[in-house]
Design an enzyme around this catalytic site. Structure first.
Site, PDB file in Angstrom:
ATOM      1  N   GLY A 128      48.075  35.342  45.480  1.00 13.54           N
ATOM      2  CA  GLY A 128      47.221  36.695  45.907  1.00 13.54           C
ATOM      3  C   GLY A 128      47.862  37.684  46.958  1.00 13.54           C
ATOM      4  O   GLY A 128      49.029  37.700  47.216  1.00 13.54           O
ATOM      5  N   SER A 129      46.759  37.860  47.737  1.00 13.16           N
ATOM      6  CA  SER A 129      47.391  39.090  49.077  1.00 13.16           C
ATOM      7  C   SER A 129      48.247  38.214  49.962  1.00 13.16           C
ATOM      8  O   SER A 129      48.647  39.069  50.958  1.00 13.16           O
ATOM      9  CB  SER A 129      46.189  39.394  49.212  1.00 13.16           C
ATOM     10  OG  SER A 129      45.587  40.629  48.509  1.00 13.16           O
ATOM     11  N   THR A 130      48.171  36.984  50.191  1.00 13.50           N
ATOM     12  CA  THR A 130      49.213  36.516  51.069  1.00 13.50           C
ATOM     13  C   THR A 130      50.521  36.692  50.631  1.00 13.50           C
ATOM     14  O   THR A 130      51.491  36.912  51.692  1.00 13.50           O
ATOM     15  CB  THR A 130      49.111  34.822  50.859  1.00 13.50           C
ATOM     16  OG1 THR A 130      49.402  34.224  49.853  1.00 13.50           O
ATOM     17  CG2 THR A 130      47.698  34.291  51.415  1.00 13.50           C
ATOM     18  N   GLU A 190      42.395  38.186  46.323  1.00 10.91           N
ATOM     19  CA  GLU A 190      41.175  38.667  45.592  1.00 10.91           C
ATOM     20  C   GLU A 190      40.952  37.927  44.213  1.00 10.91           C
ATOM     21  O   GLU A 190      41.702  36.906  43.934  1.00 10.91           O
ATOM     22  CB  GLU A 190      41.415  40.075  45.197  1.00 10.91           C
ATOM     23  CG  GLU A 190      41.650  41.052  46.355  1.00 10.91           C
ATOM     24  CD  GLU A 190      43.187  41.199  46.633  1.00 10.91           C
ATOM     25  OE1 GLU A 190      43.612  41.798  47.489  1.00 10.91           O
ATOM     26  OE2 GLU A 190      43.927  40.144  46.141  1.00 10.91           O
TER      27      GLU A 190
END
Length: 480
Positions: free
Chosen positions: A224-226, A429
């Site tokens: 994800g956004s990591t 997300e």
């Protein structure tokens, strides 16, 4: 004539003698072959109880926390063929680290450091105390902090969802906490009742919650956004971007060669569709980072991911961690998705913590490790771990830029962060059709980092933002 008669009588005896000699030779040869080449198989055969009896005929070394509290010890059984039994203090709390030692197998540190714990290691045999002819095992002192481990496990248990927490000292690589949930009590597997042991093992293996799985090291998740931390690093390293450079951030981005339309969380725009790189990072802007991925290309992204440790096999701490992966070949649409942590990229919770650890340590990722030292019963240390460099993830200047971007991340919404003293990256997300896991990577304090944390929760639904509070609690425990 008498002589020939005697020869006729002696001939059968000679034949019998020759036959007996040949049979004796074959027997001796077979025994030699078995001893030389088959001893291992015989010792491993579950029907052979002699190695099992020998395994439990002397005290095994203790496993200790960093503070020195024993969490795995050997206790006398009081009788029977097995003289000592393994006992685990706070078994569920430390199971992901200690593992267990049963009649037929061992896991965790029990397996990874078996030679020193059992006393079979040559250094232990030579220097250890000998009591009643039996060599005692050496003690293994871990890097695990009792306070941090307890905070990590209690946060997972409080949530009641599958997940994992890893906390690392970024300056040394020492692992302060490694917790996974659901877990199990190792004491249930130390019985010498074979039937009961097999039944307990069967129930644990068939449990749909998979309590035997070490999620912190061996479960892979979409980052994800990591992963935008990696994409931001690649962008800055390319020389084409600075933290204040303006980037395109359309409300909708069509992925090349596909009808797929990529949108931001909530369907809105980012910074009037022309934010700075820092602002796009703050709000975890999907379209901006997907566009950056398209401009950089898959090779630059992969090089940067591998600099953080993706695609590196056989990372042993000494427990073997599953390799986090970044795809080897993608089309442009897949490259755009990978830049925001979607498509086929996968991370372990250990890697999630390592992302922040590298940034917090001026771009140098230290090799994570769990064992601080090995010492004998008399207190003498025969082996001590030392920090070692694992990867040069980014330059010191670039690391400072990333750290500043992380520290300024907002405190609410999909990219919720911990307080300023706990510089933090993003949650992933929840995308329809993908695993709705929540992840956060963080380090603290912002100006002089002492701990880096990775937290993952599986399928948290409306409670996705809880990973930020969990990270904060673990950080506070580490800084107390």
């Amino acid at each position: 004539m008498a002589g020939s008669r005697a020869e006729r009588i002696d001939e059968p005896l000679r034949r019998v003698a020759r036959l007996c000699a040949a049979m004796l030779f074959v027997l001796l040869a077979h025994v030699t072959v078995v001893q030389a080449f088959g001893s291992r198989e015989l010792n491993a055969d579950h029907r052979n109880v002699r190695p099992l009896i020998a395994r439990f005929d002397h005290p095994r070394g203790e496993i200790l926390t960093y503070e020195g509290t024993p969490i795995a010890v050997s206790r006398p059984t009081g009788g029977g063929p097995y003289l000592y039994r393994r006992v685990y203090q706070d078994g569920e709390l430390y199971a992901a680290v200690t593992g267990h030692m049963s009649l037929y197998r061992s896991t965790g540190i029990e397996q990874a450091r078996d030679e020193v714990l059992s006393g079979e290691d040559p250094k232990v045999k030579v220097r250890s105390l000998v009591r009643e002819g039996a060599v005692e095992g050496a003690d293994v002192r871990l890097t695990i902090s009792e306070r941090v481990q307890r905070a990590a496990y209690q946060e997972l248990k409080r949530m009641g969802l599958p997940g994992a927490v890893v906390a690392i000292n970024p300056a040394t690589g020492a692992i302060l906490a490694l917790a996974t949930y659901p877990t199990y009590d190792p004491n249930t597997l130390t019985t010498f009742d074979a039937g009961r042991l097999l039944e307990t093992s069967r129930l644990l293996r068939q449990d749909p919650s998979r309590p035997l799985l070490n999620r912190a090291l061996n479960r892979l998740y979409p980052p994800g956004s990591t992963f935008k931390l990696v994409t931001a690093a690649a962008a800055l390293a390319s020389g084409e971007y600075t933290p204040t450079a303006l980037v395109d951030a359309p409300v909708r981005l069509r992925l090349p060669g596909t009808p797929t339309i990529l949108q931001n969380a909530g369907g809105g725009g980012c910074g009037k569709q022309r934010p700075t790189l820092t602002d796009a990072f703050h709000v975890s802007c999907n379209t901006a980072f997907a566009g950056i991925g398209l401009q950089l290309g898959q090779d630059l992204l992969r090089d940067q991911a591998e600099a953080f440790g993706f695609n590196a096999p056989n990372l042993a701490i000494p427990l073997v961690a599953t390799a986090s992966r970044y795809p080897l070949a993608m089309n442009r649409a897949q490259t755009a998705l990978s830049a925001i942590g979607h498509h086929d990229s996968r991370v372990t919770p250990l890697m999630v913590a390592m992302l922040s650890a590298a940034v917090a340590n001026n771009g140098t990722l230290m090799r994570p490790y769990l064992v601080e030292e090995v010492r004998l019963a008399d207190g003498s240390v025969i082996d001590r771990a030392g920090p070692s460099v694992y990867r040069k993830a980014v330059s010191p200047a670039l690391a400072r830029s990333l750290a500043a971007m992380m520290t300024m991340a907002p405190r609410t919404g999909k990219s919720a962060a911990a307080p300023r003293t706990a510089a933090a990256a993003f949650l992933s997300e929840i995308i329809p059709g993908t695993d709705d896991h929540a992840l956060v990577t963080a380090f603290a304090p912002a100006d002089a980092p002492e701990v880096a944390v990775g937290v993952v929760l599986e399928h948290p639904g409306a409670r996705a933002d809880a990973v930020t509070a969990m990270a904060r609690t673990v950080i506070e425990a580490a800084l107390r």
